[in-house]
Design a protein around this motif. Structure first.
Motif, PDB file in Angstrom:
ATOM      1  N   LEU A  37       0.833  -1.199   0.000  1.00  0.00           N
ATOM      2  CA  LEU A  37       0.000   0.000   0.000  1.00  0.00           C
ATOM      3  C   LEU A  37       0.870   1.253   0.000  1.00  0.00           C
ATOM      4  CD1 LEU A  37      -2.633  -0.909   2.751  1.00  0.00           C
ATOM      5  CD2 LEU A  37      -2.974  -0.944   0.271  1.00  0.00           C
ATOM      6  N   SER A  38       0.415   2.277  -0.694  1.00  0.00           N
ATOM      7  CA  SER A  38       1.077   3.575  -0.586  1.00  0.00           C
ATOM      8  C   SER A  38       0.651   4.207   0.738  1.00  0.00           C
ATOM      9  CB  SER A  38       0.670   4.497  -1.742  1.00  0.00           C
ATOM     10  OG  SER A  38      -0.690   4.885  -1.607  1.00  0.00           O
ATOM     11  N   GLN A  39       1.361   5.249   1.143  1.00  0.00           N
ATOM     12  CA  GLN A  39       0.953   5.948   2.359  1.00  0.00           C
ATOM     13  C   GLN A  39      -0.469   6.475   2.225  1.00  0.00           C
ATOM     14  OE1 GLN A  39       4.069   8.887   2.989  1.00  0.00           O
ATOM     15  NE2 GLN A  39       4.957   7.635   4.608  1.00  0.00           N
ATOM     16  N   GLN A  40      -0.788   7.040   1.073  1.00  0.00           N
ATOM     17  CA  GLN A  40      -2.127   7.615   0.901  1.00  0.00           C
ATOM     18  C   GLN A  40      -3.204   6.536   0.909  1.00  0.00           C
ATOM     19  OE1 GLN A  40      -2.723  11.063   0.943  1.00  0.00           O
ATOM     20  NE2 GLN A  40      -4.727  10.186   1.438  1.00  0.00           N
ATOM     21  N   GLN A  41      -2.923   5.374   0.304  1.00  0.00           N
ATOM     22  CA  GLN A  41      -3.907   4.288   0.321  1.00  0.00           C
ATOM     23  C   GLN A  41      -4.199   3.838   1.748  1.00  0.00           C
ATOM     24  OE1 GLN A  41      -1.644   1.761  -2.347  1.00  0.00           O
ATOM     25  NE2 GLN A  41      -3.316   1.790  -3.854  1.00  0.00           N
ATOM     26  N   LEU A  42      -3.139   3.648   2.545  1.00  0.00           N
ATOM     27  CA  LEU A  42      -3.348   3.223   3.929  1.00  0.00           C
ATOM     28  C   LEU A  42      -4.071   4.306   4.721  1.00  0.00           C
ATOM     29  CD1 LEU A  42      -3.105   1.364   6.319  1.00  0.00           C
ATOM     30  CD2 LEU A  42      -0.749   2.168   6.642  1.00  0.00           C
ATOM     31  N   ALA A  43      -3.663   5.544   4.533  1.00  0.00           N
ATOM     32  CA  ALA A  43      -4.325   6.642   5.237  1.00  0.00           C
ATOM     33  C   ALA A  43      -5.812   6.672   4.912  1.00  0.00           C
ATOM     34  CB  ALA A  43      -3.662   7.970   4.881  1.00  0.00           C
ATOM     35  N   ASP A  44      -6.150   6.527   3.643  1.00  0.00           N
ATOM     36  CA  ASP A  44      -7.557   6.516   3.235  1.00  0.00           C
ATOM     37  C   ASP A  44      -8.311   5.364   3.885  1.00  0.00           C
ATOM     38  OD1 ASP A  44      -7.100   8.762   1.645  1.00  0.00           O
ATOM     39  OD2 ASP A  44      -7.030   7.616  -0.229  1.00  0.00           O
ATOM     40  N   GLU A  45      -7.709   4.179   3.879  1.00  0.00           N
ATOM     41  CA  GLU A  45      -8.375   3.015   4.474  1.00  0.00           C
ATOM     42  C   GLU A  45      -8.553   3.175   5.980  1.00  0.00           C
ATOM     43  OE1 GLU A  45      -7.074  -0.900   3.434  1.00  0.00           O
ATOM     44  OE2 GLU A  45      -6.712  -0.328   1.340  1.00  0.00           O
ATOM     45  N   ALA A  46      -7.603   3.852   6.624  1.00  0.00           N
ATOM     46  CA  ALA A  46      -7.677   4.043   8.074  1.00  0.00           C
ATOM     47  C   ALA A  46      -8.512   5.256   8.461  1.00  0.00           C
ATOM     48  CB  ALA A  46      -6.262   4.186   8.637  1.00  0.00           C
ATOM     49  N   GLY A  47      -8.840   6.079   7.479  1.00  0.00           N
ATOM     50  CA  GLY A  47      -9.633   7.263   7.773  1.00  0.00           C
ATOM     51  C   GLY A  47      -8.841   8.375   8.449  1.00  0.00           C
ATOM     52  N   ILE A  48      -7.567   8.499   8.077  1.00  0.00           N
ATOM     53  CA  ILE A  48      -6.723   9.563   8.612  1.00  0.00           C
ATOM     54  C   ILE A  48      -6.115  10.342   7.455  1.00  0.00           C
ATOM     55  CG2 ILE A  48      -6.209   8.221  10.696  1.00  0.00           C
ATOM     56  CD1 ILE A  48      -3.359   7.814   9.519  1.00  0.00           C
ATOM     57  N   ALA A  49      -5.520  11.472   7.748  1.00  0.00           N
ATOM     58  CA  ALA A  49      -4.878  12.283   6.719  1.00  0.00           C
ATOM     59  C   ALA A  49      -3.557  11.645   6.281  1.00  0.00           C
ATOM     60  CB  ALA A  49      -4.609  13.685   7.250  1.00  0.00           C
ATOM     61  N   GLY A  50      -3.264  11.731   4.992  1.00  0.00           N
ATOM     62  CA  GLY A  50      -2.006  11.197   4.480  1.00  0.00           C
ATOM     63  C   GLY A  50      -0.798  11.833   5.141  1.00  0.00           C
ATOM     64  N   ARG A  51      -0.879  13.122   5.404  1.00  0.00           N
ATOM     65  CA  ARG A  51       0.230  13.821   6.071  1.00  0.00           C
ATOM     66  C   ARG A  51       0.456  13.283   7.476  1.00  0.00           C
ATOM     67  NH1 ARG A  51       4.151  17.054   6.021  1.00  0.00           N
ATOM     68  NH2 ARG A  51       4.449  18.781   7.457  1.00  0.00           N
ATOM     69  N   THR A  52      -0.612  12.911   8.158  1.00  0.00           N
ATOM     70  CA  THR A  52      -0.475  12.328   9.499  1.00  0.00           C
ATOM     71  C   THR A  52       0.308  11.028   9.433  1.00  0.00           C
ATOM     72  OG1 THR A  52      -2.531  13.343  10.240  1.00  0.00           O
ATOM     73  CG2 THR A  52      -1.759  11.425  11.487  1.00  0.00           C
ATOM     74  N   LEU A  53      -0.027  10.160   8.486  1.00  0.00           N
ATOM     75  CA  LEU A  53       0.700   8.895   8.348  1.00  0.00           C
ATOM     76  C   LEU A  53       2.156   9.156   7.997  1.00  0.00           C
ATOM     77  CD1 LEU A  53       0.947   5.858   8.305  1.00  0.00           C
ATOM     78  CD2 LEU A  53       0.007   5.877   5.977  1.00  0.00           C
ATOM     79  N   MET A  54       2.417  10.085   7.095  1.00  0.00           N
ATOM     80  CA  MET A  54       3.798  10.407   6.726  1.00  0.00           C
ATOM     81  C   MET A  54       4.583  10.848   7.965  1.00  0.00           C
ATOM     82  SD  MET A  54       5.233  13.319   4.158  1.00  0.00           S
ATOM     83  CE  MET A  54       4.919  14.606   5.369  1.00  0.00           C
ATOM     84  N   ARG A  55       3.995  11.683   8.792  1.00  0.00           N
ATOM     85  CA  ARG A  55       4.675  12.178   9.991  1.00  0.00           C
ATOM     86  C   ARG A  55       4.904  11.050  10.998  1.00  0.00           C
ATOM     87  NH1 ARG A  55       3.686  18.124  11.295  1.00  0.00           N
ATOM     88  NH2 ARG A  55       3.867  17.269  13.385  1.00  0.00           N
ATOM     89  N   ILE A  56       3.964  10.138  11.119  1.00  0.00           N
ATOM     90  CA  ILE A  56       4.145   8.998  12.020  1.00  0.00           C
ATOM     91  C   ILE A  56       5.281   8.115  11.520  1.00  0.00           C
ATOM     92  CG2 ILE A  56       3.087   6.832  12.824  1.00  0.00           C
ATOM     93  CD1 ILE A  56       0.390   8.420  12.885  1.00  0.00           C
TER      94      ILE A  56
END
Length: 78
Positions: free
Chosen positions: A16-35
């Motif tokens: 999964l890309s960061q954005q795909q996972l973020a979308d599936e988790a219901g969070i912002a892509g930038r949040t996942l990138m920062r984590i």
């Protein structure tokens, strides 16, 4: 609690890309990138959302006590 290294490894393992996972988790892509870049630890709620999304892809998170130490998928340890 899962940690950033487990999230990043699990995301890569399931392709999964960061954005795909973020979308599936219901969070912002930038949040996942920062984590994943260890710029922020992620709230308990956010980490639970990420964990649930990855578990739907067959990931199992491994722990020693409360510390996340690895991941598994379909019986393969990593």
């Amino acid at each position: 609690m899962v940690n950033a290294l487990q999230i990043r490894a699990a995301r890569a393992w399931v392709g999964l890309s960061q954005q795909q996972l973020a979308d599936e988790a219901g969070i912002a892509g930038r949040t996942l990138m920062r984590i994943e870049n260890s710029e922020e630890p992620g709230s308990d709620r956010t980490m639970k959302k990420l964990r649930s999304a990855l578990e739907r892809h067959g990931i199992e998170f491994l722990f020693e006590g409360l510390q996340g130490v690895g991941i598994s998928h379909r019986g393969l340890k990593k």
